[in-house]
Design an enzyme around this catalytic site. Structure first.
Site, mmCIF file in Angstrom:
data_model
loop_
_atom_site.group_PDB
_atom_site.id
_atom_site.type_symbol
_atom_site.label_atom_id
_atom_site.label_comp_id
_atom_site.label_asym_id
_atom_site.label_seq_id
_atom_site.Cartn_x
_atom_site.Cartn_y
_atom_site.Cartn_z
ATOM 1 C CG ASN A 170 -0.365 -0.160 2.511
ATOM 2 O OD1 ASN A 170 0.708 -0.755 2.631
ATOM 3 N ND2 ASN A 170 -0.999 0.358 3.528
ATOM 4 C CE LYS A 173 7.550 -11.213 1.573
ATOM 5 N NZ LYS A 173 6.818 -10.515 0.482
ATOM 6 C CB ALA A 174 9.511 -4.967 -0.847
ATOM 7 C CB ALA A 175 4.357 -5.956 -1.448
ATOM 8 C CD GLU A 205 1.811 -0.042 10.705
ATOM 9 O OE1 GLU A 205 0.641 -0.490 10.822
ATOM 10 O OE2 GLU A 205 2.210 0.572 9.721
ATOM 11 C CG LEU A 206 0.034 -6.332 12.903
ATOM 12 C CD1 LEU A 206 -0.456 -7.424 13.819
ATOM 13 C CD2 LEU A 206 0.856 -6.900 11.755
ATOM 14 C CB CYS A 216 -2.389 0.852 8.647
ATOM 15 S SG CYS A 216 -0.875 1.799 8.525
ATOM 16 C CD GLU A 271 -7.084 -2.349 8.130
ATOM 17 O OE1 GLU A 271 -6.315 -1.394 8.142
ATOM 18 O OE2 GLU A 271 -6.697 -3.530 8.140
HETATM 19 P P1 NAD Z 1 -2.343 -10.491 3.118
HETATM 20 O O1 NAD Z 1 -2.548 -10.842 4.529
HETATM 21 O O2 NAD Z 1 -2.494 -11.568 2.102
HETATM 22 O O3 NAD Z 1 -0.905 -9.848 2.849
HETATM 23 C C1 NAD Z 1 -0.459 -8.697 3.531
HETATM 24 C C2 NAD Z 1 1.026 -8.529 3.194
HETATM 25 O O4 NAD Z 1 1.759 -9.554 3.826
HETATM 26 C C3 NAD Z 1 1.369 -8.640 1.701
HETATM 27 O O5 NAD Z 1 2.353 -7.677 1.398
HETATM 28 C C4 NAD Z 1 1.933 -10.049 1.539
HETATM 29 O O6 NAD Z 1 2.910 -10.147 0.504
HETATM 30 C C5 NAD Z 1 2.557 -10.291 2.882
HETATM 31 N N1 NAD Z 1 2.509 -11.680 3.291
HETATM 32 C C6 NAD Z 1 1.484 -12.552 3.151
HETATM 33 N N2 NAD Z 1 1.806 -13.738 3.694
HETATM 34 C C7 NAD Z 1 3.055 -13.610 4.178
HETATM 35 C C8 NAD Z 1 3.935 -14.480 4.870
HETATM 36 N N3 NAD Z 1 3.586 -15.734 5.212
HETATM 37 N N4 NAD Z 1 5.159 -14.008 5.210
HETATM 38 C C9 NAD Z 1 5.530 -12.734 4.919
HETATM 39 N N5 NAD Z 1 4.741 -11.875 4.273
HETATM 40 C C10 NAD Z 1 3.508 -12.307 3.918
HETATM 41 O O7 NAD Z 1 -3.357 -9.343 2.857
HETATM 42 P P2 NAD Z 1 -3.631 -8.467 1.586
HETATM 43 O O8 NAD Z 1 -4.810 -8.999 0.832
HETATM 44 O O9 NAD Z 1 -2.382 -8.190 0.808
HETATM 45 O O10 NAD Z 1 -4.075 -7.169 2.350
HETATM 46 C C11 NAD Z 1 -5.263 -7.279 3.093
HETATM 47 C C12 NAD Z 1 -5.169 -6.701 4.434
HETATM 48 O O11 NAD Z 1 -3.843 -6.484 4.872
HETATM 49 C C13 NAD Z 1 -5.796 -5.332 4.477
HETATM 50 O O12 NAD Z 1 -7.162 -5.434 4.666
HETATM 51 C C14 NAD Z 1 -5.096 -4.689 5.624
HETATM 52 O O13 NAD Z 1 -5.783 -4.994 6.798
HETATM 53 C C15 NAD Z 1 -3.782 -5.375 5.735
HETATM 54 N N6 NAD Z 1 -2.664 -4.530 5.338
HETATM 55 C C16 NAD Z 1 -2.167 -3.693 6.266
HETATM 56 C C17 NAD Z 1 -1.116 -2.873 5.926
HETATM 57 C C18 NAD Z 1 -0.527 -1.907 6.920
HETATM 58 O O14 NAD Z 1 0.026 -0.892 6.518
HETATM 59 N N7 NAD Z 1 -0.590 -2.196 8.209
HETATM 60 C C19 NAD Z 1 -0.589 -2.922 4.659
HETATM 61 C C20 NAD Z 1 -1.115 -3.806 3.717
HETATM 62 C C21 NAD Z 1 -2.158 -4.619 4.079
#
Ligand code: NAD
Length: 476
Positions: A154, A177-179, A251-252, A285, A380
């Protein structure tokens, strides 16, 4: 547009190299659903090489004096600023946010690393008055060691920069490890720094997320884990880290309450909150989401908020007229629409604006007639959705606002010292902005309570997260 999009390589041991995993991942432009390129992911052997290099990089980097670490990071920051337009363009192409927001994000990421670089020179220990003659008691602050960091899609630059800046300024090496969905902008940022650093001090991986996190966190070489992302993944990584006794910063998510008292300036509050809320299509977030408005002004506030939010121009982030881009991926667009649908089924009333037909858009939505059990009040939204509900007393507002598993950011609009005191004491959040939006700045801590995580990034607390404490009792 002059920037051509290419999926980046991995940075391992000072070399850019193609990922060797059997799997690749498409990178998709969310404004039109077109595939930009395919990302080659890291193999297990490559992750192991990165671990070994992080260890070697740490041995060298921790010995570089703090003044020198600061100077090298500042040179990287200067390169980042020179390359801002290029990095911002990559970000908009792969993530969807308007170009102006990408530029602002890149500038903020540079500021964050700059602040940490300066802070490197202020990681003071202390002298404790001695107990014995001819002795001294010293408290040293030392870099914790190689860091495994995970950042989301994000705000890929800002959320990676907090980890890169803190770890490197403290003298740690870092594997980031970035997204995988937004890889090129982060790689372009990393490229500004890596030539200033010893091999292995800063490395960048993309891979199958669960494989990379499992291999990094379970390695005895990693001493610290830092994750920004969703609550379920955070919980999973915290459990894994606990099994291996790794220090963790999490930071969730957030579901930020906004308390608007009867004495607030409605027009000013609405203008500020609409801009802040719909930045990055609400995928933040700290985005304000649950508005609790004094019943005396609920009607005019709702009218003004719906009108202002429905005036936003939606479109491709590369168009200069666009004020809100698409959601970052098809998964998020579907999830936001589903949450709106379930909330309306549960009795909420929706005020929605139209959306462009192409790309991963979700409608700007204001939901009213919500109760604490409406799905949107507990989950959320992470999208362009707000709820507006009335309150009768400030106690009532606090009770409603705290009725959430999240506790990251909160906002209050009032001129009353009594109300400010009550909300400052009673609101369960890690950051509170009063009559403003500034809940996150480089020099102050940012972190959550309850399910929003633990530990802080930025500020001296953010630096402390990458340091450990050694007591030295010297007798001469
Ligand atoms: P997700 O839970 O699938 O992934 C969230 C992030 O974590 C992604 O960047 C993903 O690559 C990474 N990830 C997933 N599994 C992982 C693992 N086992 N080990 C390490 N990294 C891993 O969720 P999503 O669909 O990408 O996003 C949905 C929700 O995530 C949102 O609704 C929001 O609540 C939350 N989110 C929060 C933030 C924040 O800034 N706190 C940022 C992005 C997403």
């Amino acid at each position: 547009m002059s920037t051509a999009y290419r999926a980046p390589d991995l940075l391992i041991n000072g070399q850019w190299c193609a990922g060797k995993h059997a799997m690749t991942m498409p990178i998709v432009n969310p404004a039109n659903a077109q595939t930009l390129d395919h990302l080659h992911l890291a193999s297990s052997d490559q992750i192991e090489q990165a671990l070994q290099a992080a260890h070697r990089g740490f041995v060298i980097w921790q010995k570089v004096p703090a003044h020198e670490r600061c100077a090298r990071l500042e040179r990287g920051v200067a390169k980042m600023r020179q390359n801002l337009e290029h990095i911002a363009t990559l970000l908009t192409l792969e993530q969807g946010k308007p170009l102006a927001e990408s530029r602002a994000e890149c500038a903020m990421a540079a500021d964050l690393i700059k602040w940490y670089a300066e802070e490197a020179r202020r990681t003071y220990g202390r002298i404790v008055p001695a107990r014995l003659p001819n002795s001294s008691m010293q408290v040293h602050k030392l870099p914790i060691g190689p860091v495994a960091a995970f950042s989301p899609w994000n705000f890929p630059l800002v959320l990676s920069s907090r980890k890169i800046g803190g770890a490197l300024a403290a003298g740690c090496s870092i594997i980031l490890k970035a997204a995988e969905e937004t890889p090129a902008s982060v790689a372009a940022m990393v490229a500004c720094f890596h030539e200033e650093l010893p091999e292995g001090a800063l490395q960048l991986l993309y891979g199958v997320p669960s494989e990379v996190s499992e291999q990094l966190i379970t390695s005895p070489l990693i001493r610290k884990v830092s994750f920004t992302g969703s609550v379920p993944v955070g919980r999973q990584l915290a459990q894994l880290s606990a099994r291996h006794l790794k220090r963790v910063t999490l930071e969730l998510g957030g579901h930020a309450p906004v308390i608007v008292c009867a004495d607030a300036d409605i027009d000013k509050t609405v203008t500020m909150m609409v801009t802040h809320k719909f930045r990055n299509a609400g995928q933040a977030c700290l985005a304000p989401t649950r508005f609790y408005v004094d019943r005396q002004i609920e009607g005019p506030f709702l009218e003004a908020f719906v009108a202002a939010s429905h005036r936003l121009v939606l479109g491709d982030g590369m168009q200069s007229t666009t004020q809100m881009g698409p959601l970052a991926n098809a998964r998020r667009a579907a999830a936001v629409r589903d949450l709106i649908g379930r909330s309306v089924e549960a009795g909420a009333k929706a005020y929605q604006a139209p959306v462009p037909s192409a790309g991963f858009f979700a409608p700007v939505t204001v939901l009213t007639e919500v109760t604490p059990d409406t799905p949107v009040m507990q989950e959320e939204p992470f999208g362009p959705v707000v709820t507006i509900a009335p309150f009768d007393t400030l106690d009532h507002a606090l009770q409603l606002a705290n009725n959430s598993p999240y506790g990251l950011a909160g906002y209050l609009f009032t001129d009353s010292a009594r109300s400010i005191h009550q909300v400052t004491q009673g609101l369960e959040v890690g950051s509170l902005a009063i009559n403003g939006i500034g809940v996150s700045v480089p020099e102050a801590p940012f972190g959550g309570v309850k399910d929003s995580g633990h530990g802080s990034e930025s500020g001296t607390e953010g630096m402390e997260a990458f340091l450990e404490t050694k007591f030295v009792h010297l007798c001469v």
